[in-house]
Write an enzyme that holds these catalytic residues in place. Structure first.
Site: not given
Length: 425
Positions: A84, A137, A210, A235
């Site tokens: 982590r 989005y 973004d 993407k």
């Protein structure tokens, strides 16, 4: 009293290009070469004279120490203790992304929304104010509309594609973050990234872009001065519709440390296996984007001339209202994303998307396969946003979002043509 945290000691992973291991720098090679060469400069444990060409997948959740002093050394000097907090496989993918973006460092997340949420929460506190565009989005829109206000974080919206002067008009004494998508999801409007960054820098406000719809290959927001560049790696960066991931690349080491700490506390790290898939994907990003861009331009020109299409929004078309801006900041092409409105409204739009045969009816975007959706029914439909919010975001009943893949462009055009033949006006 100053309280130190782990991340205060840590620094972004360096690639062999950035640390000079190969005797080369990022500036010595072309953009498409960078992610192929940019492996982590940390040697693989136990390998002396050779290293694997492809970084191995380190599935280990934890690492064995020889003594307590080693624990302190890893905390203060770098290394791995618990996945982590860092993993060699993920470090390698972060190095490749940072080599393309040209930042101080990158961070990988379990999804694009994990990256967005972590960055926003890392930059604002209760009582702060954020300015963001609309449309957005739908996941980000929901975060801003429903989640952040629960923590007394105020959101103001400007119309996507507006001048940055519209942001400036809404700035308050408690404004801490300027957020934008460019190109915007789903209407393909653009933000002037350089002017956006200059506004934030002049006011001491963090700027966040973004750029998922463009990909870091054709739009490198940090080069225009923004503080945080985000991509949903699900993407274009991954490119094959086989992983979920997100990335943040930042302008300064201090921002990297702050967001790394927030990421550790929230726990939204990317798995080693997905990091390996992502590294494989980014190494072909350049050649894929060239094909995406070439196909999209050809299809956009076809659609613009079709009698059943009301409007096409693609930055590469001279008819796009911000075409000149696109030419100045989308430097490797105009991307594979477009939107268009079918005449005849909702019924016509649904008829189109349900009759394609090569193109796939699906959400998401940026993969090698072409994907199409009826926006008003799907990602921005009534199960996600209200009709009122959708119309306020300029998404009409016949709105279509098309992610152009790397198939033969003429095949895709024939597919759209036969589907449009079935649309009755």
């Amino acid at each position: 009293m100053v309280i130190l945290v782990f991340s205060d000691y840590w620094h972004p992973s360096k690639s062999v290009l950035e640390s000079g291991v190969l005797g080369l720098s990022l500036d010595d090679v072309a953009l498409e070469t960078r992610p192929i060469l940019a492996r982590s400069d940390k040697p693989v444990t136990g390998v002396m004279k050779t290293q694997p060409l492809v970084p191995p997948i380190y599935h280990a959740s934890t690492y064995v120490l020889r003594n307590v002093e080693d624990y302190c050394d890893v905390i203060t000097q770098g290394g791995h203790l618990y996945s982590r907090m860092g993993n060699f496989t993920s470090d390698s993918a972060e190095c490749a992304i940072n080599a393309v973006e040209g930042g101080a460092g990158s961070l990988l997340f379990s999804s694009g929304m994990a990256a967005v949420s972590t960055a926003v929460l890392g930059c604002v506190n209760a009582g702060d104010h954020v300015i963001a565009p609309t449309p957005l989005y739908s996941g980000t829109f929901e975060l801003f509309k429903s989640i952040l206000p629960r923590f007394n974080i105020e959101i103001s919206h400007v119309e996507s594609g507006s001048s940055v002067e519209e942001y400036k008009k809404l700035v308050k004494s408690n404004t801490k973050l300027l957020y934008t998508e460019t190109p915007c999801n789903p209407d393909m409007s653009l933000t002037d990234i350089k002017a956006f960054a200059e506004l934030g820098n002049s006011l001491g406000i963090t700027t966040f872009v973004d750029g998922t719809f463009a990909s870091p290959y054709i739009q490198r927001s940090l080069q225009f001065g923004v503080d945080i560049s985000m991509h949903s790696c699900t993407k274009y960066v991954g490119g094959h519709s086989d992983l979920l991931a997100g990335c943040l690349t930042v302008k300064t080491p201090e921002m990297w440390q702050k967001l790394r700490h927030m990421q550790m506390m929230i726990g939204c790290v990317l798995s080693p296996h997905d990091s390996s898939l992502l590294l494989r994907g980014i190494r072909t990003l350049g050649i894929r984007m060239e094909k995406h861009c070439a196909n999209a331009m050809k299809i956009a020109e076809f659609l613009e001339k079709h009698p059943k299409i009301e409007r096409v929004m693609y930055p590469g078309l001279p008819s796009h209202p911000q075409h000149e801006l696109a030419k100045s900041q989308m430097l490797g092409g105009f991307g594979g994303m477009m939107s268009f409105d079918v005449k005849g409204g909702k019924r016509a739009g649904i008829t189109l998307v349900e009759n394609v045969r090569i193109i796939n009816l699906a959400v998401s975007l940026g993969g090698v396969q072409s994907l199409i959706e009826h926006t008003a029914s799907m990602t921005h439909g009534p199960l996600i946003v209200s009709d009122e919010d959708r119309r306020a975001q300029r998404i009409g009943d016949g709105h279509i979002r098309l992610s152009v893949g790397i198939e033969n462009a003429d095949d895709l055009i024939r597919d759209l043509s036969q589907a449009l033949d079935k649309v009755s006006l």
